[in-house]
Design a protein around this motif. Structure first.
Motif, PDB file in Angstrom:
ATOM      1  N   GLY A  78      31.825  32.920  37.536  1.00 53.04           N
ATOM      2  CA  GLY A  78      33.183  33.712  37.298  1.00 53.04           C
ATOM      3  C   GLY A  78      33.510  34.440  35.560  1.00 53.04           C
ATOM      4  O   GLY A  78      32.895  35.469  35.838  1.00 53.04           O
ATOM      5  N   SER A 116      32.651  33.955  44.808  1.00 53.56           N
ATOM      6  CA  SER A 116      32.099  32.149  44.097  1.00 53.56           C
ATOM      7  C   SER A 116      31.360  31.549  44.327  1.00 53.56           C
ATOM      8  O   SER A 116      32.165  30.566  45.067  1.00 53.56           O
ATOM      9  CB  SER A 116      32.737  32.626  42.237  1.00 53.56           C
ATOM     10  N   ALA A 150      37.129  37.565  39.930  1.00 51.19           N
ATOM     11  CA  ALA A 150      37.188  36.812  37.876  1.00 51.19           C
ATOM     12  C   ALA A 150      38.055  37.552  37.015  1.00 51.19           C
ATOM     13  O   ALA A 150      39.089  38.691  36.957  1.00 51.19           O
ATOM     14  CB  ALA A 150      34.990  37.416  38.142  1.00 51.19           C
ATOM     15  N   MET A 208      42.406  35.271  36.156  1.00 49.17           N
ATOM     16  CA  MET A 208      41.185  35.020  36.634  1.00 49.17           C
ATOM     17  C   MET A 208      42.430  33.890  38.239  1.00 49.17           C
ATOM     18  O   MET A 208      43.178  33.800  37.992  1.00 49.17           O
ATOM     19  CB  MET A 208      40.245  33.465  36.213  1.00 49.17           C
TER      20      MET A 208
END
Length: 189
Positions: free
Chosen positions: A136, A153, A169, A178
Motif C-alpha cells: 500500500g 490489497s 493507502a 494508512m
C-alpha cells in the motif's frame, strides 16, 4: 454492518484460488476500483487478472526490488512482466517500504530500526497483513494507487497469496494515516 472473514488453516500458496474468489466477491458488492497484489513472480497477479477480467478494476502488481535474491536479477521474468502489461496490469519493482535500507543497517550493525518494529507489529497479525500494508505504501509512493480512497490489497506468505484487506493507502511520509477497514481473508496464526 456484518461482514465475514475467511480464515485459512495455514499460510501459503494453497490458499491463492480461494483468496481470489473472496476478493472477487467483495469487488462485486462495492465500487472499489483498485486492487494491489504482491506477486514476486507474477503468477498470482496473472491468476487474479484472469478471475477479475470481467470487472472494471485496475490491478497493480508489486514485486521485489532488483537484486532481492541475487545481484542484478529480478524475481519476475521480462516475459511475465510484458504479459501482465499487455493485459493492463502494471508491475512495480521497488524497495520494500517496511525494510529496505533498515534491513541493510540491521544486517551490518545488528539491532533494529523503528521500521523493523512497525513490520514486526503487522506480522503479529500475519505475514500477509504486513505485505498488504507494505505494498500500500510502495504503490501509493509510486503514484500507482490512490491515497484517500479504499482499495483491496493482497499479500501472502512466501509463495502465492493468503491475505486480503480493504484499506486506504498512505504515502511513506504519512504512514500513520494508512487505514485498514476490513480483513477479507487471512491465515490463522
Amino acid at each position: 454492518m456484518k461482514k465475514s472473514i475467511t480464515y485459512f488453516e495455514k499460510p501459503g500458496k494453497d490458499n491463492t484460488e480461494e483468496l481470489i474468489a473472496c476478493v472477487k466477491e467483495r469487488l462485486e458488492e462495492d465500487d472499489i476500483k483498485y486492487v494491489a497484489i504482491a506477486s514476486s513472480s507474477g503468477e498470482s497477479a496473472l491468476k487474479l487478472y484472469e478471475s477479475l477480467s470481467d470487472l472494471d478494476v485496475t490491478i497493480v502488481n508489486c514485486t521485489h526490488h532488483m537484486g532481492f535474491r541475487e545481484p542484478n536479477k529480478a524475481d519476475i521474468s521480462e516475459e511475465m512482466r510484458s504479459k501482465l502489461e499487455d493485459l493492463g496490469v502494471v508491475t512495480f519493482m521497488g524497495s520494500h517500504a517496511l525494510s529496505a535500507t533498515g534491513r541493510g543497517i540491521t544486517n551490518k550493525f545488528g539491532g533494529f530500526t523503528p521500521i523493523d518494529m512497525i513490520a514486526a507489529s503487522y506480522r503479529c497479525i500475519c505475514q500477509g497483513f504486513k505485505v498488504c500494508a507494505e505494498i500500500g505504501i510502495m504503490l501509493a509512493d509510486a503514484g500507482l494507487i490512490p491515497v484517500g480512497e479504499e482499495i483491496i490489497s493482497i499479500g501472502g506468505t512466501a509463495q502465492g497469496v493468503d491475505t486480503a484487506v480493504v484499506m486506504t493507502a498512505a504515502n511513506m511520509t504519512n504512514v500513520f494515516e494508512m487505514k485498514f477497514h476490513e480483513v477479507l481473508a487471512m491465515p490463522r496464526p
